[in-house]
Design a protein around this motif. Structure first.
Motif, PDB file in Angstrom:
ATOM      1  N   ASP A  16      -1.990  -5.524 -10.767  1.00 23.73           N
ATOM      2  CA  ASP A  16      -1.427  -4.566 -12.077  1.00 23.73           C
ATOM      3  C   ASP A  16      -2.250  -3.530 -12.151  1.00 23.73           C
ATOM      4  OD1 ASP A  16       0.345  -4.253 -14.608  1.00 23.73           O
ATOM      5  OD2 ASP A  16      -1.756  -4.479 -14.984  1.00 23.73           O
TER       6      ASP A  16
ATOM      7  N   LEU B 188       6.122  -5.470  -4.945  1.00 26.73           N
ATOM      8  CA  LEU B 188       5.071  -4.724  -5.217  1.00 26.73           C
ATOM      9  C   LEU B 188       5.913  -3.226  -5.370  1.00 26.73           C
ATOM     10  CD1 LEU B 188       2.377  -5.293  -2.393  1.00 26.73           C
ATOM     11  CD2 LEU B 188       1.990  -5.840  -4.810  1.00 26.73           C
TER      12      LEU B 188
ATOM     13  N   ALA C 184      -0.596  -2.977  -0.325  1.00 20.17           N
ATOM     14  CA  ALA C 184      -0.585  -2.604  -1.654  1.00 20.17           C
ATOM     15  C   ALA C 184      -0.818  -1.271  -1.939  1.00 20.17           C
ATOM     16  CB  ALA C 184      -1.076  -3.637  -2.561  1.00 20.17           C
ATOM     17  N   ASN C 185      -1.437  -0.547  -1.663  1.00 21.92           N
ATOM     18  CA  ASN C 185      -1.967   0.804  -2.093  1.00 21.92           C
ATOM     19  C   ASN C 185      -0.796   1.621  -1.171  1.00 21.92           C
ATOM     20  OD1 ASN C 185      -4.140   0.625  -3.705  1.00 21.92           O
ATOM     21  ND2 ASN C 185      -5.528   0.047  -2.062  1.00 21.92           N
TER      22      ASN C 185
ATOM     23  N   PHE D 187       2.374   1.402  -3.338  1.00 22.20           N
ATOM     24  CA  PHE D 187       2.287   2.202  -4.620  1.00 22.20           C
ATOM     25  C   PHE D 187       2.322   3.721  -4.259  1.00 22.20           C
ATOM     26  CE2 PHE D 187      -0.763  -1.691  -6.123  1.00 22.20           C
ATOM     27  CZ  PHE D 187       0.540  -2.115  -6.411  1.00 22.20           C
TER      28      PHE D 187
ATOM     29  N   LYS E 269       7.296  -3.558  -9.046  1.00 18.04           N
ATOM     30  CA  LYS E 269       6.134  -3.465  -9.965  1.00 18.04           C
ATOM     31  C   LYS E 269       5.690  -2.179 -10.090  1.00 18.04           C
ATOM     32  CE  LYS E 269       2.855  -4.944 -12.570  1.00 18.04           C
ATOM     33  NZ  LYS E 269       2.258  -3.578 -12.791  1.00 18.04           N
ATOM     34  N   CYS E 270       5.579  -1.183  -9.174  1.00 16.77           N
ATOM     35  CA  CYS E 270       5.102  -0.191  -9.233  1.00 16.77           C
ATOM     36  C   CYS E 270       5.990   0.725  -9.826  1.00 16.77           C
ATOM     37  CB  CYS E 270       4.269   0.565  -8.120  1.00 16.77           C
ATOM     38  SG  CYS E 270       3.454   2.231  -8.070  1.00 16.77           S
TER      39      CYS E 270
ATOM     40  N   ARG F 103       7.176  -5.619 -16.898  1.00 19.06           N
ATOM     41  CA  ARG F 103       5.927  -5.398 -16.196  1.00 19.06           C
ATOM     42  C   ARG F 103       5.431  -6.758 -16.201  1.00 19.06           C
ATOM     43  NH1 ARG F 103       0.580  -2.970 -19.183  1.00 19.06           N
ATOM     44  NH2 ARG F 103      -0.727  -3.127 -17.178  1.00 19.06           N
TER      45      ARG F 103
ATOM     46  N   SER G 157      -2.006  -0.960  -9.479  1.00 16.56           N
ATOM     47  CA  SER G 157      -0.848  -0.076  -9.554  1.00 16.56           C
ATOM     48  C   SER G 157      -0.991   0.972 -10.610  1.00 16.56           C
ATOM     49  CB  SER G 157       0.355  -1.081 -10.007  1.00 16.56           C
ATOM     50  OG  SER G 157       1.445  -0.165 -10.158  1.00 16.56           O
TER      51      SER G 157
ATOM     52  N   ASP H  84       5.935   0.587 -13.680  1.00 17.42           N
ATOM     53  CA  ASP H  84       4.672   1.045 -14.109  1.00 17.42           C
ATOM     54  C   ASP H  84       4.896   2.583 -14.039  1.00 17.42           C
ATOM     55  OD1 ASP H  84       3.342  -1.298 -14.454  1.00 17.42           O
ATOM     56  OD2 ASP H  84       2.522  -1.151 -12.507  1.00 17.42           O
ATOM     57  N   THR H  85       5.588   3.169 -13.013  1.00 17.67           N
ATOM     58  CA  THR H  85       5.663   4.761 -12.814  1.00 17.67           C
ATOM     59  C   THR H  85       6.718   5.268 -14.123  1.00 17.67           C
ATOM     60  OG1 THR H  85       5.216   4.588 -10.503  1.00 17.67           O
ATOM     61  CG2 THR H  85       6.108   6.585 -11.488  1.00 17.67           C
TER      62      THR H  85
ATOM     63  N   ARG I 221     -10.838   2.706  -6.781  1.00 17.50           N
ATOM     64  CA  ARG I 221      -9.877   1.985  -6.064  1.00 17.50           C
ATOM     65  C   ARG I 221     -10.321   1.353  -5.106  1.00 17.50           C
ATOM     66  NH1 ARG I 221      -4.771   5.420  -4.061  1.00 17.50           N
ATOM     67  NH2 ARG I 221      -6.439   6.405  -2.837  1.00 17.50           N
TER      68      ARG I 221
END
Length: 203
Positions: free
Chosen positions: A119, A42, A6-7, A10, A45-46, A83, A122, A49-50, A159
């Motif tokens: 969430d 993922l 995930a990281n 992102f 989703k990011c 989102r 992210s 958010d961005t 994180r």
């Protein structure tokens, strides 16, 4: 570990967005939905958010045109809905993945679902990226850069903690020590039947 994946995604999203660095740029998901579903979710989703992160920057311009501000507010509302939808899609992925796991008799429920924790991860990636920018901004004062570096150190520690917690939660669900119970987000403000203002405009 799931959080490593995930990281990484992102970070990939945020760096890709900032190549052009405009909210209206074309969105292209490099992960195939059928072959790499969770990666696809993922990434999407990011990206949402961005874009919303930068919407929030723009709308705080004290000189923004009121008409443009109203249009942007509508875009932020739509982004918030996207989102939430993506969080539910990610939770659906985990519900399907662990559908055959039999929870133990003493299994407990977590305070939030895996996707809502993701969430937060992210959003944290975005905080880290932009705080790092501020910590290294050449036209800022030394005091500003140091203050931002101190905040960045805390965000990086956060994180690690959040990533560890997400991985542990997924492991607990997989082992039957915790179970998932997802409540759909019953948002009311976009619903013409539930928002009295919108209901009053229906003919």
């Amino acid at each position: 570990m799931f959080s490593d994946k995930a990281n990484k995604i992102f970070q990939e999203v945020i760096e890709k967005y900032h190549i052009i660095n405009t909210v209206g740029q074309e969105f292209v998901n490099p992960y195939d939905e059928k072959r790499n579903l969770i990666e696809h979710l993922l990434f999407r989703k990011c990206w949402i958010d961005t874009v919303q992160w930068h919407y929030e920057d723009i709308i705080r311009d004290p000189n923004i045109d009121p008409v443009a501000a109203l249009k942007l507010k509508r875009q932020i509302d739509a982004s918030n809905q996207d989102r939430t939808d993506m969080v539910e899609y990610i939770d659906s992925y985990f519900l399907d993945k662990y559908k055959d796991v039999q929870p133990k008799e003493d299994a407990s429920i977590n305070s939030e679902s895996p996707a809502w924790a993701i969430d937060r991860l992210s959003i944290l990636a975005l905080k880290i990226y932009h705080m790092d920018e501020e910590a290294n901004r050449e036209d800022a004062s030394k005091e500003h850069r140091q203050a931002c570096q101190n905040k960045l150190n805390v965000l990086l520690e956060q994180r690690v903690d959040l990533s560890t917690a997400i991985d542990q939660l997924l492991k607990d669900i997989e082992n039957g020590d915790k179970y998932m119970k997802v409540y759909k987000q019953m948002k009311m403000y976009n619903d013409e039947e539930l928002n009295p203002v919108l209901r009053g405009t229906k003919k």
